[in-house]
Design an enzyme around this catalytic site. Structure first.
Site, PDB file in Angstrom:
ATOM      1  N   ARG A  82      17.579  17.145  10.449  1.00  0.00           N
ATOM      2  CA  ARG A  82      18.845  17.664  10.957  1.00  0.00           C
ATOM      3  C   ARG A  82      20.024  16.994  10.265  1.00  0.00           C
ATOM      4  O   ARG A  82      19.967  15.817   9.914  1.00  0.00           O
ATOM      5  CB  ARG A  82      18.943  17.450  12.465  1.00  0.00           C
ATOM      6  CG  ARG A  82      18.006  18.326  13.280  1.00  0.00           C
ATOM      7  CD  ARG A  82      18.015  17.920  14.747  1.00  0.00           C
ATOM      8  NE  ARG A  82      19.371  17.797  15.279  1.00  0.00           N
ATOM      9  CZ  ARG A  82      19.650  17.294  16.476  1.00  0.00           C
ATOM     10  NH1 ARG A  82      18.666  16.860  17.259  1.00  0.00           N
ATOM     11  NH2 ARG A  82      20.893  17.230  16.903  1.00  0.00           N
ATOM     12  N   HIS A 120       0.819  -1.217   0.000  1.00  0.00           N
ATOM     13  CA  HIS A 120       0.000   0.000   0.000  1.00  0.00           C
ATOM     14  C   HIS A 120       0.853   1.267   0.000  1.00  0.00           C
ATOM     15  O   HIS A 120       0.345   2.358  -0.271  1.00  0.00           O
ATOM     16  CB  HIS A 120      -0.992  -0.013   1.171  1.00  0.00           C
ATOM     17  CG  HIS A 120      -0.421   0.299   2.511  1.00  0.00           C
ATOM     18  ND1 HIS A 120      -0.010  -0.683   3.390  1.00  0.00           N
ATOM     19  CD2 HIS A 120      -0.195   1.474   3.140  1.00  0.00           C
ATOM     20  CE1 HIS A 120       0.438  -0.113   4.499  1.00  0.00           C
ATOM     21  NE2 HIS A 120       0.338   1.194   4.379  1.00  0.00           N
ATOM     22  N   ASP A 127      19.352   6.947   8.150  1.00  0.00           N
ATOM     23  CA  ASP A 127      19.194   8.252   8.778  1.00  0.00           C
ATOM     24  C   ASP A 127      18.697   8.100  10.207  1.00  0.00           C
ATOM     25  O   ASP A 127      18.199   7.041  10.612  1.00  0.00           O
ATOM     26  CB  ASP A 127      18.228   9.126   7.983  1.00  0.00           C
ATOM     27  CG  ASP A 127      18.548  10.615   8.128  1.00  0.00           C
ATOM     28  OD1 ASP A 127      19.399  10.956   8.971  1.00  0.00           O
ATOM     29  OD2 ASP A 127      17.951  11.427   7.394  1.00  0.00           O
ATOM     30  N   ASP A 140      -0.088  -7.578   1.547  1.00  0.00           N
ATOM     31  CA  ASP A 140       0.410  -6.202   1.610  1.00  0.00           C
ATOM     32  C   ASP A 140       1.930  -6.205   1.708  1.00  0.00           C
ATOM     33  O   ASP A 140       2.511  -5.937   2.768  1.00  0.00           O
ATOM     34  CB  ASP A 140      -0.228  -5.491   2.802  1.00  0.00           C
ATOM     35  CG  ASP A 140       0.016  -3.995   2.802  1.00  0.00           C
ATOM     36  OD1 ASP A 140       0.501  -3.480   1.776  1.00  0.00           O
ATOM     37  OD2 ASP A 140      -0.282  -3.344   3.823  1.00  0.00           O
ATOM     38  N   ASP A 164      23.230  15.033  13.342  1.00  0.00           N
ATOM     39  CA  ASP A 164      22.928  13.902  14.221  1.00  0.00           C
ATOM     40  C   ASP A 164      23.960  12.791  14.117  1.00  0.00           C
ATOM     41  O   ASP A 164      23.818  11.743  14.746  1.00  0.00           O
ATOM     42  CB  ASP A 164      21.533  13.351  13.926  1.00  0.00           C
ATOM     43  CG  ASP A 164      21.357  12.920  12.478  1.00  0.00           C
ATOM     44  OD1 ASP A 164      22.338  13.021  11.705  1.00  0.00           O
ATOM     45  OD2 ASP A 164      20.250  12.475  12.111  1.00  0.00           O
ATOM     46  N   ASN A 204      17.644  11.500  12.179  1.00  0.00           N
ATOM     47  CA  ASN A 204      16.691  12.608  12.177  1.00  0.00           C
ATOM     48  C   ASN A 204      16.542  13.083  10.735  1.00  0.00           C
ATOM     49  O   ASN A 204      17.532  13.394  10.074  1.00  0.00           O
ATOM     50  CB  ASN A 204      17.180  13.750  13.068  1.00  0.00           C
ATOM     51  CG  ASN A 204      16.180  14.892  13.155  1.00  0.00           C
ATOM     52  OD1 ASN A 204      15.987  15.636  12.198  1.00  0.00           O
ATOM     53  ND2 ASN A 204      15.540  15.043  14.307  1.00  0.00           N
ATOM     54  N   SER A 218       4.192   2.584   8.190  1.00  0.00           N
ATOM     55  CA  SER A 218       3.758   1.564   7.236  1.00  0.00           C
ATOM     56  C   SER A 218       4.914   1.132   6.345  1.00  0.00           C
ATOM     57  O   SER A 218       5.681   1.956   5.845  1.00  0.00           O
ATOM     58  CB  SER A 218       2.630   2.107   6.356  1.00  0.00           C
ATOM     59  OG  SER A 218       1.419   2.171   7.058  1.00  0.00           O
TER      60      SER A 218
END
Length: 360
Positions: free
Chosen positions: A181, A162, A176, A210, A184, A178, A311
């Protein structure tokens, strides 16, 4: 014996073998192809990481022979010196197959029991991907990050159908911490999507099947903070319903129902419950399909769960020092609502018929 079984047997033997490379001192060593090197953790050895990401299973024997020793079950390998790097392309092979420990699923961080959602620390989940979408009215803007995924090879990200079905999805960011920013400490990799492989039986708006795989336009460079998660291909994981286990889920999703997404990567630990209990929880929702192709996890009292924006992200099971992806965030009722566990696509139900073929 099949290639996969041979590889598994090969890797399983590593822990019982003496170091196979010649070690001249605590640091210096000689690689299997007689080049000078130093014993380093595999996660910081770029030549062997490049070999692993481009040659997959074909690299296994060379990697096995490169082991200097183990420290706390983590492989220390003979990493060729800078002048030896032109010789790293020794092996041949371009198939993308599920990686096996210790070449996947390793986190830099010790994970103790998480009793409530909290921000993740740098290096905790090096396979977590944020999925980026174009703004339909202004494609030039920075991506809108509103789904998650997980790196399962150097070219493939596992996510929910979906999420993948949305036309505006075009890029992934891996590693990653943040999303807004730059101070970090993270060194994320951002790569566009070449193609989307959505389960053929998935129907838009229906919660069955799904699951999807995103193939990237180029190889992801593995590093200390960008690394794939393991798939549960071993029999003891394939045949496990995972009830009463406490896996982790992480992502940049909303912290409250219909709330804004989090800039910080968040993590939470949730108990897997039986499908019977889960089916009873969703009995009044005709659109909820709780079958043996899903698993459910969450607390009866609510308050801790994946949410909007998570999700497609992974449900991650720690086994000793390795993390395996056992689920893909699919749906739930509101956000961590009491009495409604999160529903996850069960990865083991789709390994042979969808995930592994899609990676070839």
């Amino acid at each position: 014996m099949t290639g996969s079984k041979m590889l598994f047997a090969c890797l399983a033997l590593i822990a019982f073998l003496h170091p196979l490379v010649h070690v001249a001192s605590a640091q210096e060593c000689t690689t299997p192809n007689n080049k000078a090197g130093k014993c380093l953790g595999i996660r910081v050895c770029k030549p062997l990481l490049e070999m692993l990401q481009t040659q997959g299973h074909a690299a296994a024997d060379f990697l096995r022979q490169s082991v200097c020793k183990y420290e706390n079950n983590n492989p220390i390998v003979c990493c060729p010196n800078e002048e030896s790097r032109e010789d790293r392309g020794i092996l041949v092979g371009n198939e993308y197959e599920p990686l096996r420990p210790p070449h996947c699923g390793f986190s830099n961080v010790s994970h103790t029991r998480v009793v409530g959602g909290k921000p993740a620390v740098l290096g905790a989940w090096p396979w977590i991907a944020a999925l980026g979408f174009r703004y339909p009215r202004n494609p030039a803007l920075e991506p809108l990050w509103k789904c998650g995924g997980s790196l399962i090879s150097s070219r493939h990200v596992l996510t929910a159908a979906h999420c993948a079905e949305i036309n505006e999805l075009y890029v992934v960011r891996i590693g990653d911490l943040n999303l807004v920013r730059n101070d970090d400490g993270a060194h994320p990799v951002q790569i566009e999507i070449e193609s989307k492989i959505i389960h053929p039986d998935y129907i838009s708006g229906v919660t069955k099947h799904d699951i999807a795989i995103l193939k990237l336009v180029e190889e992801v460079p593995f590093s200390e903070y960008v690394y794939p998660i393991c798939l549960p291909v071993e029999d003891n994981l394939r045949n496990n319903n995972f009830e009463r286990y406490y896996p982790f889920v992480a992502g940049w999703g909303s912290l409250a129902h219909h709330g804004p997404g989090s800039d910080d990567l968040m993590e939470v630990q949730v108990p897997v419950i039986s499908n019977t209990e889960c089916k009873n929880s969703y009995a009044r929702f005709a659109a909820a399909h709780v079958t043996d192709t899903v698993l459910c996890a969450g607390y009866t009292q609510g308050g801790k769960d994946a949410c909007q924006g998570d999700s497609g992200g992974p449900l991650m099971l720690p086994k000793k020092f390795t993390f395996y992806q056992i689920g893909v965030v699919s749906y739930g009722h509101k956000c961590a609502a009491a009495g409604y566990p999160g529903v996850y696509t069960r990865v083991t139900s789709y390994l042979d018929d969808f995930i592994l073929p899609a990676m070839q």
